[in-house]
Design a protein around this motif. Structure first.
Motif, PDB file in Angstrom:
ATOM      1  N   LYS A1222       0.814  -1.216   0.000  1.00 11.96           N
ATOM      2  CA  LYS A1222       0.000   0.000   0.000  1.00 11.96           C
ATOM      3  C   LYS A1222       0.851   1.272   0.000  1.00 11.96           C
ATOM      4  N   SER A1223       2.171   1.111   0.116  1.00 11.39           N
ATOM      5  CA  SER A1223       3.055   2.278   0.152  1.00 11.39           C
ATOM      6  C   SER A1223       3.013   3.037  -1.177  1.00 11.39           C
ATOM      7  N   GLU A1224       3.144   4.367  -1.120  1.00 10.94           N
ATOM      8  CA  GLU A1224       3.117   5.222  -2.309  1.00 10.94           C
ATOM      9  C   GLU A1224       4.412   6.010  -2.424  1.00 10.94           C
ATOM     10  N   GLN A1225       4.668   6.548  -3.630  1.00 12.96           N
ATOM     11  CA  GLN A1225       5.869   7.319  -3.922  1.00 12.96           C
ATOM     12  C   GLN A1225       7.126   6.531  -3.517  1.00 12.96           C
ATOM     13  N   CYS A1226       7.285   5.386  -4.147  1.00 13.66           N
ATOM     14  CA  CYS A1226       8.348   4.453  -3.753  1.00 13.66           C
ATOM     15  C   CYS A1226       9.260   4.120  -4.934  1.00 13.66           C
ATOM     16  N   VAL A1227      10.447   3.650  -4.569  1.00 15.51           N
ATOM     17  CA  VAL A1227      11.371   3.035  -5.521  1.00 15.51           C
ATOM     18  C   VAL A1227      11.263   1.524  -5.345  1.00 15.51           C
ATOM     19  N   ILE A1228      11.102   0.801  -6.448  1.00 16.74           N
ATOM     20  CA  ILE A1228      10.880  -0.644  -6.390  1.00 16.74           C
ATOM     21  C   ILE A1228      11.997  -1.353  -7.146  1.00 16.74           C
ATOM     22  N   PHE A1229      12.554  -2.394  -6.518  1.00 17.23           N
ATOM     23  CA  PHE A1229      13.536  -3.253  -7.180  1.00 17.23           C
ATOM     24  C   PHE A1229      12.824  -4.535  -7.593  1.00 17.23           C
ATOM     25  N   ILE A1230      12.851  -4.838  -8.892  1.00 17.17           N
ATOM     26  CA  ILE A1230      12.207  -6.031  -9.446  1.00 17.17           C
ATOM     27  C   ILE A1230      13.285  -6.916 -10.043  1.00 17.17           C
ATOM     28  N   LYS A1231      13.256  -8.200  -9.685  1.00 15.96           N
ATOM     29  CA  LYS A1231      14.242  -9.146 -10.222  1.00 15.96           C
ATOM     30  C   LYS A1231      13.523 -10.243 -10.983  1.00 15.96           C
ATOM     31  N   CYS A1232      13.916 -10.440 -12.237  1.00 10.64           N
ATOM     32  CA  CYS A1232      13.408 -11.542 -13.049  1.00 10.64           C
ATOM     33  C   CYS A1232      14.389 -12.707 -12.920  1.00 10.64           C
ATOM     34  N   HIS A1233      13.976 -13.766 -12.217  1.00 13.10           N
ATOM     35  CA  HIS A1233      14.861 -14.899 -11.972  1.00 13.10           C
ATOM     36  C   HIS A1233      15.033 -15.746 -13.229  1.00 13.10           C
ATOM     37  N   ARG A1255       1.518  -6.215 -14.721  1.00 10.67           N
ATOM     38  CA  ARG A1255       1.054  -7.576 -15.018  1.00 10.67           C
ATOM     39  C   ARG A1255       0.394  -7.656 -16.387  1.00 10.67           C
ATOM     40  N   THR A1256      -0.228  -6.551 -16.805  1.00  9.53           N
ATOM     41  CA  THR A1256      -0.946  -6.548 -18.084  1.00  9.53           C
ATOM     42  C   THR A1256      -0.048  -6.187 -19.262  1.00  9.53           C
ATOM     43  N   THR A1257       1.146  -5.620 -18.983  1.00  6.50           N
ATOM     44  CA  THR A1257       2.002  -5.142 -20.077  1.00  6.50           C
ATOM     45  C   THR A1257       3.335  -5.872 -20.173  1.00  6.50           C
ATOM     46  N   SER A1258       3.856  -6.366 -19.060  1.00  7.35           N
ATOM     47  CA  SER A1258       5.203  -6.924 -19.051  1.00  7.35           C
ATOM     48  C   SER A1258       5.187  -8.438 -19.232  1.00  7.35           C
ATOM     49  N   THR A1259       6.030  -8.929 -20.134  1.00  4.46           N
ATOM     50  CA  THR A1259       6.151 -10.376 -20.336  1.00  4.46           C
ATOM     51  C   THR A1259       6.779 -11.063 -19.132  1.00  4.46           C
ATOM     52  N   HIS A1260       7.575 -10.298 -18.350  1.00  3.05           N
ATOM     53  CA  HIS A1260       8.212 -10.895 -17.162  1.00  3.05           C
ATOM     54  C   HIS A1260       7.149 -11.366 -16.176  1.00  3.05           C
ATOM     55  N   PHE A1261       6.151 -10.541 -15.930  1.00  5.90           N
ATOM     56  CA  PHE A1261       5.119 -10.898 -14.967  1.00  5.90           C
ATOM     57  C   PHE A1261       4.151 -11.935 -15.532  1.00  5.90           C
ATOM     58  N   LYS A1262       4.034 -11.982 -16.842  1.00  9.09           N
ATOM     59  CA  LYS A1262       3.117 -12.931 -17.444  1.00  9.09           C
ATOM     60  C   LYS A1262       3.701 -14.333 -17.514  1.00  9.09           C
ATOM     61  N   GLU A1263       4.992 -14.431 -17.820  1.00  6.81           N
ATOM     62  CA  GLU A1263       5.567 -15.735 -18.151  1.00  6.81           C
ATOM     63  C   GLU A1263       6.732 -16.149 -17.261  1.00  6.81           C
ATOM     64  N   HIS A1264       7.375 -15.197 -16.573  1.00  4.21           N
ATOM     65  CA  HIS A1264       8.608 -15.511 -15.858  1.00  4.21           C
ATOM     66  C   HIS A1264       8.390 -15.510 -14.347  1.00  4.21           C
ATOM     67  N   GLU A1265       9.428 -15.976 -13.633  1.00  5.32           N
ATOM     68  CA  GLU A1265       9.414 -15.938 -12.163  1.00  5.32           C
ATOM     69  C   GLU A1265      10.082 -14.638 -11.703  1.00  5.32           C
ATOM     70  N   VAL A1266       9.330 -13.820 -10.982  1.00  2.00           N
ATOM     71  CA  VAL A1266       9.853 -12.528 -10.538  1.00  2.00           C
ATOM     72  C   VAL A1266       9.658 -12.372  -9.046  1.00  2.00           C
ATOM     73  N   SER A1267      10.447 -11.475  -8.451  1.00  4.80           N
ATOM     74  CA  SER A1267      10.278 -11.081  -7.054  1.00  4.80           C
ATOM     75  C   SER A1267      10.506  -9.580  -6.984  1.00  4.80           C
TER      76      SER A1267
END
Length: 1298
Positions: A1222-1233, A1255-1267
Motif C-alpha cells: 500500500k506504500s506510495e511514492q516508492c522506488v521498487i527493485f524487481i528481479k526476473c529470476h 502484469r498486463t504489459t510486461s512479459t516478465h510478470f506474465k511468463e517468468h518468475e519474478v520477485s
C-alpha cells in the motif's frame, strides 16, 4: 520469500510430476451439466483435427528417424523414447474422445475412433521397429568389440524394454534377433521370441517358416524344462538373470490405465482411490517408496475439488516431515486451486514453534500434539466440523512409549474418515479391528445424537486385503571391518548366515522381514543342491520353476523365495537334516569374532569412518545416509572425512605440477580482468545503451565476486576426487534460491557442504534441515550423517544406508525404518545396508527380528480428563455439547490396549473417578463439571504432567508471588528473576544432572514446603479414593490363579491390598511403595498416572543459560548437539506460561499490573533474546500487506521478498523502514529470476497498483518468475527520479521493464 522457498523445496521433491490443470470448485446443476456434454459433431471435429495433425507431421517424423539412424546409440534411444511418448499421448487423446462418444452412444464415431487407433499404431510401428532394430544392431556390435557382461546386459535390457515391438518383427529381422541372442549365449530367449513372431505373409519367410527353423530348438527347451538342472555356470539364461542381472529384475508394470490419475496404478492403489471416492477410511501397509503417500495427495485434491470449505489434515510424526509435506502441497496445489474466497489459503502448518494459516486453510499439515490441541479446543469446535479427511502418516508411532497415547486420542476424536499409512506394522489386523471399533462407535453415536447428515461410510478398508506389498528393490547387507584385518573393508552378508538351524526348524518359520535377493536365492539353492543332493531339491530348481525363454520379474523372485523357504521348513527334524542344514548355513560367512577396537566405539567410528566413506566412493555406493543415535557423531564423523580430504588437497597443492598449473591460471584471470575493464570503459565512452553497460558489469561481477554456487562447486571442479559432490542439475539461480534461505548458520555446516556432505538432526533449525534435504535430492550432497529424523517418512532416497555405532534405540523398528531408505526408485535397482561399528550379536538380532507388536499405551491422564471436561463444558449450542460428550466418551471407552487386555476398561473407569476427585479437590472443576481456576494453564502445559499441576499449585498457594521483589526503580530484581528460573528449571527442565556438583541448588524453603504439601495432598486424595474404589471390587471369596503353578486358589478379599499378597501376610501399603513395581496394590487400581513429583538431582542448564547466555557452558552438561533441543523446549514453555498468564491477568488497557506476569514476561523475553543470539537465529521482518491490512489473496505481496537487505550483482544494501504493497511514492527493485536481470522502477500510486499495471504489459510478470522489494519511499520535497538513479548505481541495474 517463504512462499518462493516452499515452492522451490516442493519442486525438489516433485520434479516433473507437478500438474498444471486448475482445481475449480463449482456447483453445477446436473441437468445443465448433461446438456453441456460434448456433442457428437464436436467429437467428430476433434477426431478429424487430431488425425489431420498426425498426418501432416508424419513426414517430419520419418525424416527424423532416418537422420538419427546415422548417429549413435544415445541419439537413437532419445528419438525412440520421444516416439513412444508421442504415440502414448495420441492414444490417450483418442481414448478420451472414445469415452465422450460412448456417453453419447454414437456408434459411428466409436467405429471411426477405433479405426483411427489402428491406423495410428500401423503408422508409428514401422518407425519404432526401425529404431529398435537399429539400436539392437549397434548393441550387438558393441558386444562383439568388447564381449563383457556390461555390453551383454545392455543388449538384453534393450530387448527387454522393447520386447513387444520385437515380437512383431518381420521374419528376416527376427532371424537376426535369434542369431544375436545365440551368439551372446542366450539361445533360449531368441527361440522364445521367434515362437511368438507375428505372421505377416505366407511363404518361405513367414512365421511358419521361422517356427520351422526354430522348432528343434524350442523342442529342446521344452524337453529340458521337464528335467532337473544343476549346472552352476551362467550360460543358462535363467541363471544368468539371477546372477548377473538381478538389479534389472523389475516388477511388471500395470497395463490398465485409470482416468483418475496420470499413470497406470497397481491394483492396491486402485483400491485406495476407490476407498477415497467412497469416503471410506483405510489402513494402508506398504513398503517405503511404493507409492502409498500418493493416496494422501489424492485425498487432498478430492477435498479441494469438493468445496472451498472442507479441510484435509495431514498428520506427520516430525517437524521435518511437516515442512516437506507443506512444500509438496505448495508445489502441487497452490497455483492450481482457483477462485478461493478472501481470507482462505490452500495450505497451512501448525507445530509447537510455528503456525501458518492454521485454521484458514483447506490443507493443514501438523503434528499429533498440535492436532490434539485443535480437536480438544472448544473455540475450534466449528472448525472440526469442516474436516473431510485426516491422513495419519507413520501410524506405527501409535505404539510408541512417549507419544503413542496422543496418536490414540486424535484417532478417537476425529469424526471424519481416516487414512492411516505405514510401512512397519507387525499386527495390522489388530490395528484394523481397533480402527473399525472406533468407526462403529462413531456411527452409533451419530445415530443416537440424531445427526442430520450421516457420513457416507464408516467402513475401514485394509489395503492390501491379503498378503503384503513387496519392495521394488532388494536390500543387500554388508559389514564393515577395518583394514587391519586385511579385508577389503566391506564384507557381504548373506541373510541366512545369521540363522540357527535348530531354532529355525523348531519355530517353523523364517523371520517375517527376511527375504533373499535373486543372487542370494541362487547361491542358497546351489549350496542346498550340493548338501542335500540335486534330486532332493529339484522342485526348487529355478529351471523347473520358470520357463527358460523369457525375462524374469519380481513375482518370479517371490516364488523362488517361498519355494526355498518351504523346502527348508518342511525338512524332518532329524539329526541328518540338521547337520546338512547347518552346513548350508555355515557355508556363508556369518557370525565372526568382533574386532578388538569395536569395544571402544567412539574412537573406532572416528578412526575408520573416512576409510568407510572412501570405500563407498570407490565402489559407487553413494549417495548414502549414515544413521547414528548420537548427535555428536552427526557433526564429528563428516568433519573427520573433510579433514582427510583437506590433507589430500594440501598434498596435491604442494606438487610442482599443480603450482605450475595454478600460476598459468592466475595469469589468464588477470588478463581477462584487464580486457573486460577495457571493454567497459569503451562502452561507457561511446555512450552505448545502459543495457549493454549492465551486461558488461555483470560479467565483471562474475570474475570479481564468487557466487554461492561457485563457492560450493569450486572444490568439485578443481579436486573432484577429494569431494563427494556429484554431477547435478543445479545452476546459479537454483543454488542462490536455496542458499539465500540460510542465515547465520554454523561455519562447520557450510564447510562440509563444499565436500558434498552435511548432517541432519532435530538440533538443526528448519532451514538447515530443508537445505540439506533439497541439496541431497538434487544430487549435490552425497553423504548425510543423521539421526532418525530422516527415518520418518522424509523423502531422501539413497543407494546406501549405514548404521554407525550401537545404541539402545537401534531396535527392530528403527532398523527397518532406516534401512527402508536404501534403494532409490527409478535410480537404484538395489539398496545397500552396511553395519559399521556394531557387534556381531547385535547384527544377528536386527536381521532376525520381527517388528514389535502394536499393543497400546497408558490411554489416559488427569490432564487429558481435564481437557475433555473443558471441551464438553465450554461448547455453546446443545447440539455441539452433545457431540462433544460423544467425542469425550469415544476417547475414554475405546483405548487400543483393550484389544489385549479387556480388564483395562474397569481400571480406567476407576482411575477416572480418582481424576475427577483430584480435580475437584485442587479446584480445577466445580461440582457441575465446569472448568475454573488455573485449569487453562494446566491444559496448555499438559505435555509436562505432573509438573503442570505442581506449578499451578504454587500459583494457587501464592508462593511464587512472594519471591518477587522490586528495586527503587520499580524494576523486578535480578535475584527474583533467577529464583523463578530456578523453580521453572526444577519443574520443566526435568533432565537428570550428570553429577551432584552440576545439579540445581535446593529450592527456596517456601517453595519446597509447598511442593511437599502438594505430594501429601496427592496421597491423601488417593488413599481416600482407594478405600472407596476397593468396595467396588469386594468379593467374599476371591478366586485367583497362582502365577507359576496355574492353580486356582480362594483368597479372602479385605480391601485394596492384592488378595495374593494378603496370603503372604501383607495387610497395608505405605506411601513409598504404593506406585512402585513391587507394590502389593490390587491390579484393578491404576497408579502409573499419579501426578506426584519425584525427588531427583536436576540438571541446571536453563538457569545457567539464563544467567550467562553462553551455550558453550550448557554444552558441558549435555552431549553437544542436545543443547539446542533442550533450550528450545524450555523457551517454548516460558512462552506458553507468559501467554497463559497474560490471558487471565489484568487487561492491557488497564493501569494495573501483576508482578508475576511482569516477571514471566521479562524472563521469557530475555531468555528468547539470548537463545536467538546464541544460535544465530535472526528474526526476519515479514513484509506487510496480506495478513495485516487486506485479504490474504494478494498478488503483489506474494512476490515481496522478506527482510531488509537487497542484493544484486554481488552488492548488498540495507533497506530502511518497513514498506508494503500500500506504500506510495516508492522506488521498487524487481528481479526476473528467469532472465537473471534486475530492474529499478518507481511508483507515485501504490505499489500494488503499479504491479497490477505491469502484469498486463510486461512479459516478465506474465511468463517468468519474478520477485520484488520496496527499497525506498520519498518524503515531501525529495525527488523520486534522483532516488531511482542512485539505486541504479548502487545495484548496477537499468529500469527498462517490458
Amino acid at each position: 520469500m517463504y512462499s518462493r522457498f516452499m515452492q522451490r523445496y516442493g519442486e525438489s521433491l516433485e520434479g516433473s510430476n507437478i500438474k498444471d490443470d486448475p482445481i475449480i470448485c463449482k456447483k453445477v446443476d446436473k441437468k445443465k451439466e448433461k446438456e453441456a456434454k460434448t456433442s457428437g459433431s464436436a467429437i467428430e471435429l476433434l477426431r478429424k483435427k487430431l488425425v489431420s495433425d498426425v498426418k501432416s507431421g508424419y513426414s517430419k517424423l520419418e525424416e527424423r528417424v532416418k537422420m538419427c539412424r546415422k548417429e549413435g546409440v544415445k541419439e537413437q534411444e532419445d528419438v525412440l523414447q520421444e516416439l513412444k511418448i508421442k504415440l502414448s499421448n495420441l492414444q490417450a487423446q483418442l481414448s478420451s474422445l472414445q469415452g465422450k462418444a460412448g456417453q453419447k452412444q454414437n456408434k459411428k464415431v466409436l467405429a471411426d475412433i477405433e479405426k483411427d487407433d489402428n491406423e495410428l499404431k500401423a503408422s508409428f510401428t514401422p518407425l519404432i521397429q526401425k529404431l529398435v532394430y537399429s539400436i539392437l544392431k549397434l548393441r550387438y556390435k558393441a558386444w562383439k568389440e568388447n564381449p563383457s557382461d556390461a555390453t551383454k546386459i545392455k543388449m538384453l535390457l534393450h530387448i527387454k524394454n522393447n520386447i513387444n515391438v520385437i515380437k512383431e518383427f518381420k521374419p528376416e529381422l527376427m532371424e537376426d534377433v535369434v542369431k544375436y541372442t545365440k551368439e551372446i549365449d542366450c539361445e533360449e530367449l531368441g527361440a522364445g521370441l521367434a515362437s511368438q513372431a507375428v505372421e505377416n505373409d505366407s511363404g518361405p519367410g513367414s512365421k511358419k517358416a521361422v517356427k520351422a527353423s526354430t522348432c528343434s530348438k524350442q523342442d529342446k527347451i521344452n524337453k529340458s524344462k521337464a528335467e532337473p538342472q544343476s549346472e552352476k555356470g551362467t550360460g543358462n539364461f535363467i541363471r544368468y538373470q539371477l546372477k548377473k542381472m538381478e538389479k534389472y529384475i523389475t516388477k511388471t508394470a500395470p497395463n490398465e490405465s485409470d482416468p483418475r490419475v496420470n499413470f497406470n496404478p497397481d491394483l492396491w492403489q486402485r483400491d485406495i482411490f476407490d476407498a477415497i471416492d467412497a469416503r471410506e477410511s483405510a489402513l494402508i501397509i506398504a513398503p517405503t517408496s511404493s507409492g502409498k503417500t500418493y493416496a494422501a495427495y489424492y485425498a487432498m485434491e478430492s477435498v479441494l475439488r469438493e468445496s472451498d470449505d472442507g479441510v484435509a489434515v495431514f498428520v506427520a510424526p516430525t517437524k521435518a516431515l511437516v515442512n516437506q509435506v507443506a512444500a509438496t502441497v505448495c508445489a502441487r496445489f497452490s497455483k492450481r486451486k482457483q477462485n478461493l474466497p478472501p481470507g482462505k489459503s490452500v495450505y497451512g502448518t501448525f507445530t509447537r514453534d510455528y503456525r501458518f494459516n492454521t485454521t484458514d486453510c483447506q490443507i493443514l499439515i501438523t503434528v499429533p500434539e498440535c492436532l490434539e490441541i485443535l480437536l480438544l479446543c472448544p473455540i475450534q469446535f466449528q472448525w472440526t466440523k469442516k474436516l473431510r479427511y485426516v491422513i495419519v502418516d507413520e501410524i506405527h508411532n501409535i505404539g510408541g512409549e512417549s507419544r503413542g497415547e496422543v496418536w490414540e486420542n486424535i484417532l478417537s476424536l476425529i469424526r471424519c474418515p481416516v487414512i492411516a499409512l505405514s510401512a512397519t506394522v507387525q499386527n495390522p489386523k489388530d490395528l484394523l479391528n481397533w480402527l473399525q471399533t472406533l468407526e462403529n462407535y462413531k456411527e452409533e453415536m451419530d445415530r443416537a445424537s440424531g445427526r442430520g447428515e450421516m457420513r457416507r461410510s464408516y467402513k475401514v478398508r485394509m489395503i492390501p486385503e491379503s498378503g503384503k506389498i513387496e519392495r521394488h528393490s532388494d536390500l543387500v547387507k554388508y559389514k564393515y571391518y577395518s583394514d587391519e584385518d586385511g579385508t577389503d573393508g566391506i564384507t557381504y552378508v548373506h541373510p541366512i548366515s545369521y540363522l540357527n538351524a535348530q531354532e529355525l526348524l523348531n519355530k517353523g518359520s523364517f523371520p517375517e522381514c527376511m527375504t533373499f535377493s535373486p543372487s542370494e536365492c541362487l547361491d542358497l539353492f546351489d549350496v542346498m543342491a550340493d548338501k542335500f543332493g540335486v534330486d532332493a531339491v529339484q522342485n526348487v530348481d529355478p529351471l523347473m520353476l520358470f520357463p527358460r525363454n523369457r525375462f524374469l520379474d519380481r513375482a518370479d523372485i517371490q516364488i523362488f523365495n517361498s519355494s526355498i523357504s518351504s523346502f527348508i521348513l518342511k525338512l524332518e527334524n532329524s539329526q541328518a537334516n540338521m547337520e546338512k542344514l547347518n552346513e548350508v548355513i555355515t557355508h556363508f560367512p556369518g557370525l565372526t569374532k568382533d574386532q578388538a577396537g569395536i569395544y571402544d566405539e567412539r574412537n573406532y567410528l572416528i578412526d575408520y569412518f573416512p576409510a568407510l566413506v572412501k570405500t563407498l566412493q570407490k565402489k559407487n555406493m553413494l549417495p548414502a545416509l549414515v544413521f547414528t543415535f548420537d548427535r555428536g557423531y552427526c557433526v564429528r564423523l563428516p568433519a573427520e572425512v573433510s579433514d582427510t580430504f583437506e590433507e589430500e588437497i594440501e598434498e596435491i597443492k604442494n606438487t610442482q605440477e599443480y603450482q605450475k598449473k595454478q600460476a598459468n591460471k592466475e595469469k589468464i584471470e588477470k588478463a581477462m580482468k584487464k580486457i573486460i575493464k577495457k571493454k567497459k570503459n569503451e562502452a561507457a565512452e561511446s555512450e552505448k545503451t545502459r543495457k549493454n553497460v549492465n551486461a558488461v558489469s555483470l560479467a565483471i561481477t562474475s570474475v570479481d565476486d564468487i557466487s554461492p554456487y561457485e563457492k560450493l562447486m569450486s572444490l568439485y571442479q578443481e579436486f573432484p576426487l577429494q569431494t563427494l559432490v556429484g554431477p547435478n542439475n543445479l545452476d546459479r539461480d537454483s543454488m542462490f534460491n536455496i542458499m539465500s534461505n540460510l542465515k547465520l548458520v554454523k561455519k562447520e555446516y557450510m564447510e562440509l557442504m563444499k565436500y558434498g556432505m552435511s548432517y541432519h538432526h532435530a538440533g538443526n533449525n528448519s532451514k538447515m534441515r530443508s537445505t540439506t534435504e533439497m541439496l541431497f535430492r538434487e544430487k549435490f550432497l552425497n553423504l548425510v550423517v543423521c539421526t532418525t529424523t530422516l527415518a520418518q517418512g522424509i523423502h531422501m532416497p539413497c543407494q546406501t544406508v549405514v548404521f554407525a555405532g550401537d545404541s539402545v534405540f537401534l531396535n527392530s523398528l528403527n532398523y527397518h525404518q532406516c534401512s527402508g531408505r536404501a534403494g532409490r526408485r527409478g535410480f537404484d535397482q538395489q539398496g545397500n545396508v552396511i553395519f559399521f561399528g556394531i557387534r556381531e550379536s547385535k547384527i544377528a538380532r536386527l536381521m532376525n527380528s520381527n517388528l514389535p507388536l502394536i499393543s497400546g499405551n497408558s490411554p489416559t491422564s488427569i490432564s487429558k480428563i481435564l481437557r475433555l471436561f473443558l471441551l464438553t463444558s465450554d461448547t455453546q449450542s446443545p447440539e455441539d455439547r452433545k457431540d462433544a460428550i460423544a467425542k469425550a466418551l469415544g476417547s475414554l471407552n475405546n483405548p487400543l490396549l483393550v484389544l489385549r487386555n479387556e480388564s483395562i476398561i474397569t481400571q480406567l473407569q476407576i482411575f477416572f473417578l480418582f481424576a475427577v476427585e483430584f480435580l475437584l479437590a485442587q479446584d480445577y472443576l466445580d461440582e457441575a463439571g465446569h472448568a475454573r481456576g488455573f485449569s487453562g494453564i494446566v491444559t496448555h502445559l499438559s505435555f509436562h504432567e505432573p509438573y503442570n499441576f505442581a506449578f499451578c499449585h504454587l500459583l494457587q498457594e501464592g508462593v511464587l508471588h512472594s519471591l518477587i521483589t522490586r528495586n527503587s526503580k520499580q524494576e523486578i530484581t535480578e535475584k527474583s528473576l533467577r529464583t523463578l528460573v530456578l523453580v521453572l528449571n526444577y519443574m520443566f527442565g526435568m533432565v537428570p544432572a550428570p553429577s551432584k556438583k552440576e545439579a540445581l541448588p535446593p529450592l527456596p524453603a517456601d517453595i519446597q514446603a509447598s511442593v511437599d504439601n502438594y505430594n501429601k495432598s496427592i496421597y491423601s486424595i488417593y488413599h481416600e479414593f482407594l478405600h472407596t474404589a476397593a468396595n467396588l471390587f469386594y468379593k467374599p471369596h476371591y478366586k485367583s490363579v497362582l502365577p507359576l503353578s496355574g492353580l486356582k486358589h480362594d483368597c479372602p478379599d479385605t480391601g485394596f491390598v492384592d488378595p495374593l499378597a494378603e496370603l503372604a501376610g501383607v495387610t497395608s501399603i505405605s506411601d513409598d511403595t504404593i506406585d512402585t513395581l513391587s507394590s502389593n496394590l490390587r491390579r484393578e487400581l491404576v497408579t502409573e498416572a499419579l501426578p506426584k513429583l519425584e525427588k531427583l538431582p536436576i540438571n541446571g542448564y536453563a538457569l545457567e543459560f539464563f544467567i550467562s547466555g553462553d551455550k558453550t557452558v550448557v554444552q558441558q552438561k549435555f552431549r553437544v548437539n542436545d543443547t539446542f533441543f533442550h533450550l528450545n523446549s524450555f523457551m517454548l514453555v516460558l512462552m506458553t506460561i507468559k501467554t497463559s498468564l497474560q490471558e487471565i491477568g489484568p487487561d492491557s488497557s488497564q493501569d494495573t499490573t501483576d508482578d508475576l506476569i511482569d516477571a514471566f514476561t521479562e524472563i521469557s523475553n530475555r531468555f528468547t533474546k539470548k537463545f536467538n543470539k546464541a544460535f544465530g537465529i535472526e528474526k526476519e521482518t515479514r513484509s506487510w500487506g496480506c495478513h495485516k491490512i487486506h485479504e490474504i489473496n494478494c498478488y503483489t505481496c506474494s512476490l515481496m521478498v522478506e527482510g531488509r537487505i537487497v542484493e544484486h550483482s554481488g552488492r548488498k544494501w540495507s533497506v530502511k523502514g518497513r514498506l508494503d504493497c500500500k506504500s506510495e511514492q516508492c522506488v521498487i527493485f524487481i528481479k526476473c529470476h528467469t532472465c537473471r536481470i534486475g530492474y529499478i522502477t518507481t511508483c507515485l500510486m501504490s505499489v500494488a497498483a503499479k504491479i497490477d499495471s505491469l502484469r498486463t504489459t510486461s512479459t516478465h510478470f506474465k511468463e517468468h518468475e519474478v520477485s520484488l522489494m520496496v527499497i525506498s519511499r520519498m518524503r515531501k520535497g525529495e525527488d523520486l527520479n534522483t532516488a531511482r538513479i542512485q539505486w541504479m548505481q548502487k545495484l548496477r541495474v537499468h529500469n527498462e521493464i517490458k
